[in-house]
Motif scaffolding. Structure first.
Motif, mmCIF file in Angstrom:
data_model
loop_
_atom_site.group_PDB
_atom_site.id
_atom_site.type_symbol
_atom_site.label_atom_id
_atom_site.label_comp_id
_atom_site.label_asym_id
_atom_site.label_seq_id
_atom_site.Cartn_x
_atom_site.Cartn_y
_atom_site.Cartn_z
ATOM 1 N N HIS A 1 7.035 0.686 -10.225
ATOM 2 C CA HIS A 1 6.660 1.393 -11.356
ATOM 3 C C HIS A 1 5.054 0.254 -11.200
ATOM 4 N N HIS A 2 5.057 -1.022 -11.265
ATOM 5 C CA HIS A 2 4.163 -2.096 -11.368
ATOM 6 C C HIS A 2 3.276 -1.095 -9.978
ATOM 7 N N LYS A 3 3.442 -1.545 -8.728
ATOM 8 C CA LYS A 3 2.277 -1.100 -7.855
ATOM 9 C C LYS A 3 1.604 0.447 -7.955
ATOM 10 N N ASN A 4 2.800 1.020 -8.473
ATOM 11 C CA ASN A 4 1.963 2.775 -9.279
ATOM 12 C C ASN A 4 0.531 2.096 -10.104
ATOM 13 N N ALA A 5 0.910 1.630 -10.876
ATOM 14 C CA ALA A 5 0.240 1.012 -12.137
ATOM 15 C C ALA A 5 -0.920 -0.167 -11.779
ATOM 16 N N ILE A 6 -0.798 -0.508 -10.842
ATOM 17 C CA ILE A 6 -1.725 -1.221 -11.050
ATOM 18 C C ILE A 6 -2.922 -0.354 -9.653
ATOM 19 N N ARG A 7 -2.283 0.266 -8.584
ATOM 20 C CA ARG A 7 -3.232 1.720 -8.335
ATOM 21 C C ARG A 7 -4.011 2.301 -9.540
ATOM 22 N N ALA A 8 -3.315 2.656 -9.918
ATOM 23 C CA ALA A 8 -4.301 3.413 -10.829
ATOM 24 C C ALA A 8 -5.111 3.243 -11.716
ATOM 25 N N ALA A 9 -4.435 1.530 -12.504
ATOM 26 C CA ALA A 9 -5.195 0.849 -13.027
ATOM 27 C C ALA A 9 -7.055 0.874 -11.800
#
Length: 227
Positions: free
Chosen positions: A87-95
């Motif tokens: 989840h954290h990696k997904n959010a960082i990539r999206a940001a």
């Protein structure tokens, strides 16, 4: 534009409160929520509500558009720890894809030797997420938050006054308890002031306190571990 994720949760909602107290205009605050129906109070305050999910990369890329500073409140997924990390990696990539300029991540405090702790999986999730953020190329600030003092009633149990037994297996273990509200205030301050990029802040109490009561009849039911 500042965006706060998990804004209907305890930490995120408090962070939004402190942003408003710090003088940020509601029109300059956005929140990411999974269910917009639960964010009615935020809408009434003039805060922009954007729907998205940590498990849905596309929804986050859309929600993070035009955001300059992002407070990524760590996932509270109750499944495997790998879920939180992803989840954290997904959010960082999206940001990064959305062009967010500065990402502030709520991590968790740890000490040398934490690998032997019963919560090492939880700790390692944050270690991996922090490393991923550092290697992303984004401007970041990491907040290594201490354990919430608000969790103490959960740890001691609701029968402590009746049977003198603390439910949590604390033994001689101690923790630097800190108020969630103070941590949220610190996050809001980081989001609204300069000089924090590339920094990692350890946010705990200056004193460690255990659950044993030396003058009373309370007793622990198991060994203690460093938090």
């Amino acid at each position: 534009m500042i965006l706060v994720t998990g804004a209907t949760g305890r930490f995120g909602s408090k962070a939004v409160e402190y942003l408003l107290k710090n003088g940020v205009h509601p029109s300059e605050i956005s929140v990411l929520v999974r269910d917009a129906a639960k964010a009615g109070r935020l809408k009434e305050q003039g805060v922009q509500v954007r729907e998205g999910d940590y498990a849905d990369h596309t929804s986050m890329v859309k929600a993070f558009q035009d955001v300059e500073r992002l407070l990524l409140v760590s996932s509270n997924d109750r499944g495997a720890m790998e879920n939180r990390t992803q989840h954290h990696k997904n959010a960082i990539r999206a940001a990064k894809e959305a062009g967010v300029k500065h990402l502030v991540y709520t991590s968790f405090v740890r000490k040398p030797g934490f690998e032997g702790s019963p919560i090492s999986g939880f700790q390692n999730s944050h270690v991996e997420s922090e490393q991923y953020l550092k290697e992303s190329g984004m401007e970041y600030t990491i907040l290594q938050n201490g354990i919430y003092a608000e969790m103490i009633p959960v740890f001691i149990g609701d029968k402590v006054a009746e049977n003198g037994t603390i439910v949590f297996p604390a033994g001689e273990g101690k923790a630097s308890w800190v108020l969630l509200e103070e941590l949220a205030e610190a996050a809001a301050n980081v989001l609204t002031t300069d000089g924090h990029k590339g920094k990692t802040y350890t946010l705990t109490h200056t004193e460690s306190v255990g659950l044993n009561h030396s003058r009373g009849n309370f007793r622990s039911i198991g060994p203690g571990y460093p938090l």
